[in-house]
Each structure stands twice: as structure tokens, then as C-alpha cells.
Scaffold this active site. Structure first.
Site, PDB file in Angstrom:
ATOM      1  N   ASP A   8     -20.284  68.105 -87.598  1.00 50.34           N
ATOM      2  CA  ASP A   8     -21.235  68.834 -87.504  1.00 50.34           C
ATOM      3  C   ASP A   8     -21.251  70.202 -88.633  1.00 50.34           C
ATOM      4  O   ASP A   8     -20.179  70.829 -88.605  1.00 50.34           O
ATOM      5  CB  ASP A   8     -21.444  69.577 -86.212  1.00 50.34           C
ATOM      6  CG  ASP A   8     -22.565  70.628 -86.090  1.00 50.34           C
ATOM      7  OD1 ASP A   8     -23.327  71.239 -87.097  1.00 50.34           O
ATOM      8  OD2 ASP A   8     -22.486  71.103 -84.978  1.00 50.34           O
ATOM      9  N   ILE A   9     -22.078  70.328 -89.750  1.00 50.01           N
ATOM     10  CA  ILE A   9     -21.703  71.339 -90.837  1.00 50.01           C
ATOM     11  C   ILE A   9     -21.783  72.631 -90.211  1.00 50.01           C
ATOM     12  O   ILE A   9     -21.048  73.448 -90.896  1.00 50.01           O
ATOM     13  CB  ILE A   9     -22.803  71.118 -91.744  1.00 50.01           C
ATOM     14  CG1 ILE A   9     -22.533  71.567 -93.274  1.00 50.01           C
ATOM     15  CG2 ILE A   9     -24.292  71.436 -91.574  1.00 50.01           C
ATOM     16  CD1 ILE A   9     -23.174  71.133 -94.300  1.00 50.01           C
ATOM     17  N   ASN A  22     -36.981  72.146 -95.735  1.00 52.74           N
ATOM     18  CA  ASN A  22     -38.261  71.620 -96.313  1.00 52.74           C
ATOM     19  C   ASN A  22     -38.647  72.891 -97.042  1.00 52.74           C
ATOM     20  O   ASN A  22     -38.267  74.106 -96.873  1.00 52.74           O
ATOM     21  CB  ASN A  22     -39.138  71.011 -95.096  1.00 52.74           C
ATOM     22  CG  ASN A  22     -39.513  72.211 -94.194  1.00 52.74           C
ATOM     23  OD1 ASN A  22     -39.743  73.446 -94.267  1.00 52.74           O
ATOM     24  ND2 ASN A  22     -39.155  71.829 -92.912  1.00 52.74           N
ATOM     25  N   VAL A  31     -30.557  68.591 -89.965  1.00 52.22           N
ATOM     26  CA  VAL A  31     -29.355  69.504 -90.063  1.00 52.22           C
ATOM     27  C   VAL A  31     -30.017  71.058 -90.371  1.00 52.22           C
ATOM     28  O   VAL A  31     -29.393  71.924 -89.922  1.00 52.22           O
ATOM     29  CB  VAL A  31     -28.734  69.105 -91.528  1.00 52.22           C
ATOM     30  CG1 VAL A  31     -29.602  69.159 -92.569  1.00 52.22           C
ATOM     31  CG2 VAL A  31     -27.217  69.879 -91.502  1.00 52.22           C
ATOM     32  N   ASP A  32     -31.343  71.016 -90.742  1.00 55.20           N
ATOM     33  CA  ASP A  32     -31.996  72.181 -90.870  1.00 55.20           C
ATOM     34  C   ASP A  32     -32.120  72.905 -89.322  1.00 55.20           C
ATOM     35  O   ASP A  32     -31.732  74.004 -89.125  1.00 55.20           O
ATOM     36  CB  ASP A  32     -33.466  72.019 -91.357  1.00 55.20           C
ATOM     37  CG  ASP A  32     -34.254  73.016 -91.822  1.00 55.20           C
ATOM     38  OD1 ASP A  32     -33.560  74.216 -91.864  1.00 55.20           O
ATOM     39  OD2 ASP A  32     -35.422  73.017 -92.089  1.00 55.20           O
ATOM     40  N   SER A 115     -31.501  64.669 -98.063  1.00 52.37           N
ATOM     41  CA  SER A 115     -32.757  63.903 -98.344  1.00 52.37           C
ATOM     42  C   SER A 115     -32.448  62.546 -97.778  1.00 52.37           C
ATOM     43  O   SER A 115     -33.456  61.539 -97.628  1.00 52.37           O
ATOM     44  CB  SER A 115     -32.770  63.582 -99.908  1.00 52.37           C
ATOM     45  OG  SER A 115     -33.944  64.694-100.334  1.00 52.37           O
ATOM     46  N   GLY A 117     -32.005  61.851 -94.456  1.00 52.58           N
ATOM     47  CA  GLY A 117     -32.409  61.829 -93.258  1.00 52.58           C
ATOM     48  C   GLY A 117     -33.923  61.319 -93.195  1.00 52.58           C
ATOM     49  O   GLY A 117     -34.129  60.384 -93.455  1.00 52.58           O
ATOM     50  N   VAL A 118     -34.767  62.335 -92.681  1.00 48.72           N
ATOM     51  CA  VAL A 118     -36.089  62.090 -92.246  1.00 48.72           C
ATOM     52  C   VAL A 118     -36.627  61.765 -93.856  1.00 48.72           C
ATOM     53  O   VAL A 118     -37.526  61.127 -94.098  1.00 48.72           O
ATOM     54  CB  VAL A 118     -36.733  63.251 -91.779  1.00 48.72           C
ATOM     55  CG1 VAL A 118     -38.249  63.474 -91.880  1.00 48.72           C
ATOM     56  CG2 VAL A 118     -36.037  63.414 -90.225  1.00 48.72           C
ATOM     57  N   TYR A 119     -36.078  62.397 -94.785  1.00 40.93           N
ATOM     58  CA  TYR A 119     -36.630  62.170 -96.548  1.00 40.93           C
ATOM     59  C   TYR A 119     -36.525  60.734 -96.782  1.00 40.93           C
ATOM     60  O   TYR A 119     -37.171  60.490 -98.006  1.00 40.93           O
ATOM     61  CB  TYR A 119     -36.102  63.428 -97.249  1.00 40.93           C
ATOM     62  CG  TYR A 119     -37.070  64.390 -96.948  1.00 40.93           C
ATOM     63  CD1 TYR A 119     -37.843  64.625 -95.934  1.00 40.93           C
ATOM     64  CD2 TYR A 119     -36.865  65.629 -97.813  1.00 40.93           C
ATOM     65  CE1 TYR A 119     -38.565  65.969 -95.821  1.00 40.93           C
ATOM     66  CE2 TYR A 119     -37.316  66.930 -97.433  1.00 40.93           C
ATOM     67  CZ  TYR A 119     -38.328  66.945 -96.606  1.00 40.93           C
ATOM     68  OH  TYR A 119     -39.183  68.289 -96.384  1.00 40.93           O
TER      69      TYR A 119
END
Ligand code: ADP
Length: 162
Positions: A8-9, A22, A31-32, A115, A117-119
Site C-alpha cells: 500500500d503506497i 483523475n 490508489v486515489d 493508468s 487499474g480502472v484506466y
């Protein structure tokens, strides 16, 4: 020196963590979301004051409740097949983050797999770009950390750096 860490960052003790944000900079999933939860509500206030960020660019805020002094927010490209400028935009994410880091005297910095993950950016293709930009800049830093969340990403980065 480039290191590969799995985890975990938000738990890392570094000068700066990079956030795959985003373009609104108002938080999201992945992560955001983790960074906003760990940094606390002052991070959202700081991001609101910035007012957004175009794809490929980066913005810096304090880390607030994180151990990290800074959060460098970058907006990665959404993968649309690869012929819509995605590689150059991803490259800019890494190089712009490292430029901001240098300007703020950051010595230790951790990146998530922007980018991927969801991207939807293919992991290995993204990792090749990440590693190339990091290798170019590594001499300016004490530690550049690839913070992988999945075992698969960890193994891709370790292979590329071997
Ligand atoms: P994007 O929208 O840029 O694709 P995501 O947050 O969906 O961003 O995913 C980017 C990467 O961050 C993915 O590899 C995901 O597994 C990873 N990730 C998610 N949570 C964390 C976390 N707490 N620490 C580090 N990496 C994370």
C-alpha cells in the site's frame, strides 16, 4: 536506485508519493481513494483549490496525514487501444512528476502503476514506460520506488529491472 515494493503506497515513508488521480483531482477509487483516506480531508481541500489537472500533467500538494511530505497528483491516460497518444501521455506523467519532485527537493519518491487499474493500460506496456523514465532520472534521487499492489505487477517490474 530503483526499488520494487509490493504493498500500500500510503504506508510508505518517503518524501513524496505519486497519486494516479483523475482530472478533477477530487478523489476517486483505487490508489486515489486510498491516498485521500490516509491523507485526510485537508487533501481534498488542497485539491479543490487547484481546480483540476489535464491528462499527462502533475500537481503537488502536501501529504497532510500521510508520512509522506508531498503528494504529486498525476492524471494518466485512459487506454483506448494505444494509438491515441497513450504512451506519450503516460511518459509525461512519470517525467512531469519527477520534475516536480526535483523542484521540491524530494529525495525519495514512490509511484503506483499509473493508468493500469480502472484506466486499463496494459500492465507490461505501462511498466516498460515507467521503468525507462525512472532509469533516466534515478541519479537525481536517493530512492525511486515502484509500489506495486499486485503480485503480477511486482513480477513484471522485477523482470524489467533485472
Ligand atoms: P488508474 O485510474 O490510473 O488506472 P487505479 O487506482 O485504478 O488508477 O490503479 C492504478 C494502480 O494502483 C493499480 O495497479 C492498482 O492496483 C493500484 N493500487 C490500488 N490501490 C493502491 C494502493 N493503496 N497502493 C498502491 N497501489 C494501489
Amino acid at each position: 536506485m530503483i526499488e520494487v515494493i509490493r504493498g500500500d503506497i500510503t504506508a510508505l515513508t518517503v518524501d513524496a508519493v505519486v497519486n494516479a488521480a483523475n482530472s478533477s483531482l477530487l478523489g476517486g477509487g483505487g490508489v486515489d481513494g486510498a491516498i485521500h483516506r490516509a491523507a485526510g480531508p485537508r487533501l481534498l481541500q488542497a485539491c479543490q483549490a487547484i481546480g483540476g489537472c489535464p491528462t499527462g500533467e502533475s500537481r503537488i500538494t502536501p501529504g497532510f496525514d500521510l508520512d509522506a511530505q508531498w503528494v504529486i497528483h498525476v492524471v494518466g491516460p485512459v487506454w483506448r487501444g494505444g494509438s491515441h497518444g497513450e504512451p506519450d501521455m503516460l511518459k509525461s506523467c512519470y517525467s512531469n512528476s519527477l520534475d516536480l519532485a526535483r523542484q521540491h527537493k524530494v529525495r525519495t519518491i514512490a509511484f503506483p502503476c499509473i493508468s493500469t487499474g480502472v484506466y486499463g493500460y496494459p500492465q507490461r506496456e505501462a511498466a516498460k514506460i515507467a521503468v525507462a523514465v525512472m532509469q533516466h532520472a534515478a541519479k537525481d534521487f536517493e530512492r525511486v520506488i515502484c509500489c506495486c499492489f499486485s503480485a503480477e505487477d511486482e513480477s513484471i517490474y522485477k523482470q524489467l529491472l533485472a
